[in-house]
Write a protein that holds these residues in place. Structure first.
Motif, short mmCIF file in Angstrom:
data_model
loop_
_atom_site.label_atom_id
_atom_site.label_comp_id
_atom_site.label_asym_id
_atom_site.label_seq_id
_atom_site.Cartn_x
_atom_site.Cartn_y
_atom_site.Cartn_z
N LYS A 1 0.84 -1.20 0.00
CA LYS A 1 0.00 0.00 0.00
C LYS A 1 0.87 1.25 0.00
N ASP A 2 0.52 2.22 -0.83
CA ASP A 2 1.29 3.47 -0.88
C ASP A 2 0.43 4.58 -1.46
N GLU A 3 0.93 5.80 -1.35
CA GLU A 3 0.26 6.94 -1.97
C GLU A 3 0.95 7.28 -3.28
N LEU A 4 0.17 7.74 -4.25
CA LEU A 4 0.74 8.05 -5.56
C LEU A 4 1.88 9.05 -5.46
N GLY A 5 1.79 9.98 -4.51
CA GLY A 5 2.84 10.99 -4.37
C GLY A 5 4.16 10.45 -3.87
N ASN A 6 4.15 9.27 -3.25
CA ASN A 6 5.40 8.68 -2.76
C ASN A 6 6.14 7.89 -3.82
N ILE A 7 5.44 7.52 -4.88
CA ILE A 7 6.06 6.66 -5.91
C ILE A 7 6.00 7.30 -7.30
N GLY A 8 5.69 8.57 -7.32
CA GLY A 8 5.63 9.32 -8.56
C GLY A 8 5.24 10.75 -8.23
N ARG A 9 4.96 11.55 -9.26
CA ARG A 9 4.58 12.94 -8.99
C ARG A 9 3.65 13.45 -10.09
N THR A 10 2.92 14.49 -9.75
CA THR A 10 2.04 15.11 -10.74
C THR A 10 2.69 16.36 -11.31
N GLN A 11 2.25 16.77 -12.47
CA GLN A 11 2.69 18.03 -13.06
C GLN A 11 1.54 18.61 -13.88
N SER A 12 1.20 19.85 -13.57
CA SER A 12 0.14 20.52 -14.30
C SER A 12 0.67 21.15 -15.58
N GLY A 13 -0.25 21.43 -16.49
CA GLY A 13 0.15 22.03 -17.75
C GLY A 13 0.33 23.53 -17.66
N VAL A 14 0.59 24.13 -18.80
CA VAL A 14 0.87 25.57 -18.88
C VAL A 14 -0.05 26.22 -19.89
N GLY A 15 -0.13 27.55 -19.84
CA GLY A 15 -0.94 28.28 -20.80
C GLY A 15 -0.43 28.09 -22.22
#
Length: 413
Positions: A227-241
């Motif tokens: 069991k783990d959280e997505l943030g511990n085994i990867g990361r998110t990145q939002s887009g740009v204008g």
């Protein structure tokens, strides 16, 4: 088949037929049906689906729209036709369908019903699947005459429609036979595709788990999933204008927008983008392409978020500010990650408000269960084969539909 430029014959025609086609009014080859359901011979309310034809209204809408008193509805028999004057973007002049799936049914008197009397019924059904009759409706129900979503065309005007038809019944029969055969192939292909999608859905439900051990497992694997959280085994990145004046490029790094998910061949993995940007644009705008791929992208705001669509991206890319990416860490086999994301109902993690939206923490705090990488690879290898089969049969279905549309447009006048 032969092709002719003669205006009175179709562009595509079976060999052996050379006579010019005749123009006939609909009222001369059909008979209007105005019989009412006075004796309640049927309690099946029908509706016209442009895609599926005359269907059970209760199943189509999940409820009965028709009045409970059906005595004054039109009574339609198997093999008879009905015209729905309601128009839409895909069917701008309504739809005409034949009752095929039931012995009897009832329709609102807003529909115009009729039966063929001096024309091959299968030919007539295929003719109304084409768009050749649209111009006749257009003459009688122009844009200005539309009212409340219905075309304002009277039954009298409707039966004045002019149809160009072959006088030879054998030619009518041959045209209808080839189109019926294609329709059957399309139906069989749709069933096969549906079964494959159901198989994939079942596999996702049994191969993935919210417990330490999945319901279905490949041989040789016994370790508990961690069991783990997505943030511990990867990361998110939002887009740009992505300003309008920077869009439209055809070469360089793909700059994905949510609408690109609908592009042909982008059903699982993003292959095509509507916009590409050059290295000079990237430098000038100080954009930072996502280079740690494969990654998964999904909508982060608005109605598109609620569609819960995810796509894999396998080349360096950029995304606009309506989109978010999840970048896999070292513990992931990325294709397994995409399939796991397919099991997640992301909308339930969205922030509520005027527009649903995600921020990084909404995604990164999602808890998942992850097996060892070797088991991930085994699972993703199997699911990729299922997915490839789905894509193959989807493309085959699309091809069959294109063939039929080509024939519909070229075998009629």
């Amino acid at each position: 088949m032969t092709k002719s430029d003669d205006k009175r014959v179709p562009a595509l025609r079976f060999k052996g037929f050379t006579d010019e086609w005749e123009q006939r009014k609909l009222k001369n080859i059909t008979k209007r049906i105005s019989r009412k359901n006075l004796n309640l011979d049927s309690t099946l309310p029908l509706t016209i689906s442009a895609q599926y034809g005359l269907v059970d209204q209760r199943k189509f809408f999940d409820k009965q729209i028709a009045s409970k008193k059906l005595e004054n509805y039109l009574l339609l028999k198997n093999g008879e036709f009905a015209y729905n004057k309601s128009y839409s973007k895909d069917y701008p002049f309504g739809a005409i369908k034949r009752l095929n799936n039931y012995k009897l049914g009832v329709l609102s008197t807003l529909y115009i019903a009729f039966k063929p009397v001096s024309i091959n019924t299968d030919y007539l059904e295929e003719y109304f699947d084409s768009t050749k009759w649209y111009k006749e409706i257009y003459k009688r129900a122009t844009e200005g005459a539309r009212n409340h979503g219905l075309l304002n065309i009277s039954p009298q005007d409707f039966f004045e429609l002019n149809l160009s038809i072959p006088n030879n019944r054998i030619e009518q029969e041959r045209i209808s036979k080839i189109l019926k055969l294609l329709s059957l192939l399309i139906t069989l292909q749709q069933r096969k595709l549906k079964q494959l999608k159901l198989l994939k859905k079942a596999m996702l439900q049994t191969l993935f788990t919210n417990k330490s051990v999945p319901q279905l497992r490949f041989k040789g694997f016994t370790d508990d999933w961690e069991k783990d959280e997505l943030g511990n085994i990867g990361r998110t990145q939002s887009g740009v204008g992505f300003p309008d004046n920077e869009q439209g490029g055809e070469k360089g790094v793909p700059f994905f927008k949510i609408s690109d998910m609908s592009n042909t061949n982008n059903e699982f993995k993003m292959i095509y983008s509507n916009n590409y940007v050059t290295k000079s644009q990237i430098v000038r705008k100080k954009w930072k392409p996502i280079t740690q791929v494969p990654a998964v992208i999904f909508a982060k705001v608005g109605a598109a978020l609620m569609l819960n669509r995810k796509r894999l991206v396998c080349v360096p890319f950029l995304i606009d500010n309506n989109t978010m990416a999840y970048i896999f860490g070292k513990k992931w086999e990325p294709y397994f990650g995409k399939f796991l994301f397919d099991t997640l109902n992301l909308p339930k993690f969205a922030q509520t408000g005027a527009l649903p939206s995600f921020n990084a923490s909404n995604i990164e705090t999602i808890k998942i269960l992850l097996p060892q990488k070797r088991e991930q690879q085994t699972i993703s290898s199997f699911l990729l084969k299922v997915n490839d089969a789905i894509l193959y049969h989807q493309h085959k279905l699309d091809h069959l539909k294109k063939i039929k549309q080509f024939l519909l447009q070229n075998m009629f006048i």
